[in-house]
Scaffold this motif. Structure first.
Motif, PDB file in Angstrom:
ATOM      1  N   UNK A  50      64.414  35.923   5.153  1.00 18.64           N
ATOM      2  CA  UNK A  50      63.478  36.568   4.234  1.00 18.64           C
ATOM      3  C   UNK A  50      63.885  36.322   2.774  1.00 18.64           C
ATOM      4  N   UNK A  51      65.190  36.362   2.486  1.00 19.32           N
ATOM      5  CA  UNK A  51      65.652  36.083   1.126  1.00 19.32           C
ATOM      6  C   UNK A  51      65.358  34.639   0.726  1.00 19.32           C
ATOM      7  N   UNK A  52      65.594  33.708   1.644  1.00 24.33           N
ATOM      8  CA  UNK A  52      65.297  32.305   1.350  1.00 24.33           C
ATOM      9  C   UNK A  52      63.803  32.088   1.113  1.00 24.33           C
ATOM     10  N   UNK A  53      62.979  32.724   1.921  1.00 23.04           N
ATOM     11  CA  UNK A  53      61.534  32.606   1.724  1.00 23.04           C
ATOM     12  C   UNK A  53      61.105  33.216   0.392  1.00 23.04           C
ATOM     13  N   UNK A  54      61.689  34.346   0.029  1.00 25.50           N
ATOM     14  CA  UNK A  54      61.345  35.003  -1.232  1.00 25.50           C
ATOM     15  C   UNK A  54      61.714  34.121  -2.423  1.00 25.50           C
ATOM     16  N   UNK A  58      59.168  32.292  -5.078  1.00 24.74           N
ATOM     17  CA  UNK A  58      59.337  32.414  -6.527  1.00 24.74           C
ATOM     18  C   UNK A  58      59.397  31.029  -7.171  1.00 24.74           C
ATOM     19  N   UNK A  59      60.106  30.107  -6.526  1.00 24.07           N
ATOM     20  CA  UNK A  59      60.208  28.752  -7.054  1.00 24.07           C
ATOM     21  C   UNK A  59      58.867  28.043  -7.067  1.00 24.07           C
ATOM     22  N   UNK A  60      58.080  28.222  -6.019  1.00 24.72           N
ATOM     23  CA  UNK A  60      56.744  27.621  -5.987  1.00 24.72           C
ATOM     24  C   UNK A  60      55.847  28.205  -7.071  1.00 24.72           C
ATOM     25  N   UNK A  61      55.915  29.507  -7.262  1.00 30.71           N
ATOM     26  CA  UNK A  61      55.133  30.148  -8.316  1.00 30.71           C
ATOM     27  C   UNK A  61      55.590  29.677  -9.688  1.00 30.71           C
ATOM     28  N   UNK A  93      63.518  34.933 -13.260  1.00 25.53           N
ATOM     29  CA  UNK A  93      63.799  33.536 -12.915  1.00 25.53           C
ATOM     30  C   UNK A  93      65.303  33.293 -12.877  1.00 25.53           C
ATOM     31  N   UNK A  94      65.885  33.336 -11.705  1.00 22.24           N
ATOM     32  CA  UNK A  94      67.303  33.049 -11.533  1.00 22.24           C
ATOM     33  C   UNK A  94      67.501  31.539 -11.425  1.00 22.24           C
ATOM     34  N   UNK A  95      68.735  31.063 -11.443  1.00 25.39           N
ATOM     35  CA  UNK A  95      68.974  29.608 -11.370  1.00 25.39           C
ATOM     36  C   UNK A  95      68.384  28.938 -10.124  1.00 25.39           C
ATOM     37  N   UNK A 100      64.429  25.245  -7.779  1.00 24.02           N
ATOM     38  CA  UNK A 100      63.338  24.983  -6.834  1.00 24.02           C
ATOM     39  C   UNK A 100      62.059  24.664  -7.593  1.00 24.02           C
ATOM     40  N   UNK A 101      61.796  25.395  -8.667  1.00 26.85           N
ATOM     41  CA  UNK A 101      60.598  25.168  -9.467  1.00 26.85           C
ATOM     42  C   UNK A 101      60.580  23.785 -10.094  1.00 26.85           C
ATOM     43  N   UNK A 102      61.730  23.354 -10.625  1.00 24.28           N
ATOM     44  CA  UNK A 102      61.798  22.015 -11.225  1.00 24.28           C
ATOM     45  C   UNK A 102      61.624  20.927 -10.175  1.00 24.28           C
ATOM     46  N   UNK A 103      62.224  21.132  -8.998  1.00 24.28           N
ATOM     47  CA  UNK A 103      62.102  20.144  -7.939  1.00 24.28           C
ATOM     48  C   UNK A 103      60.653  20.036  -7.445  1.00 24.28           C
TER      49      UNK A 103
END
Length: 109
Positions: A50-54, A58-61, A93-95, A100-103
């Motif tokens: 669940x933490x990984x999905x969360x 967040x990264x996708x958003x 926005x944590x590291x 994930x967002x940049x990738x």
């Protein structure tokens, strides 16, 4: 005597909280072994998933709306009531979110 011993063994094997596992010995004989059910109270794998999905969401958003817009929306949540402040803390926005967002951003845009 032998019958009573066998009955006790069968009753012991079928107590609640036990499960039967079939094992194959070296000589090919299939033997039923009673194992106690040792599941823990805390489902660690589920919580980790669940933490990984969360963090992934967040990264996708973060990749979808961009860094500036994401930060402005989180800062607007910080101005609200206690539930919104808690949400802003979780959505900050944590590291890992930024990475994930940049990738993902490379593929979206």
């Amino acid at each position: 005597m032998r019958f009573q011993k066998r009955v006790k063994h069968i009753e012991k094997k079928h107590r609640p909280g036990k499960r039967i596992v079939k094992r194959v010995q070296r000589d090919g004989l299939v033997v039923e072994v009673a194992k106690t059910d040792t599941r823990g109270l805390i489902p660690y794998k589920t919580i980790a998933m669940m933490l990984l999905l969360f963090v992934g969401m967040k990264g996708l958003l973060f990749a979808q709306i961009g860094a500036e817009e994401y930060e402005s929306r989180v800062s607007s949540l910080e101005q609200g009531q206690s539930v919104q402040v808690a949400a802003a803390f979780l959505l900050d926005a944590d590291p890992a979110t930024r990475m994930i967002g940049e990738f993902v951003g490379q593929f979206i845009r």
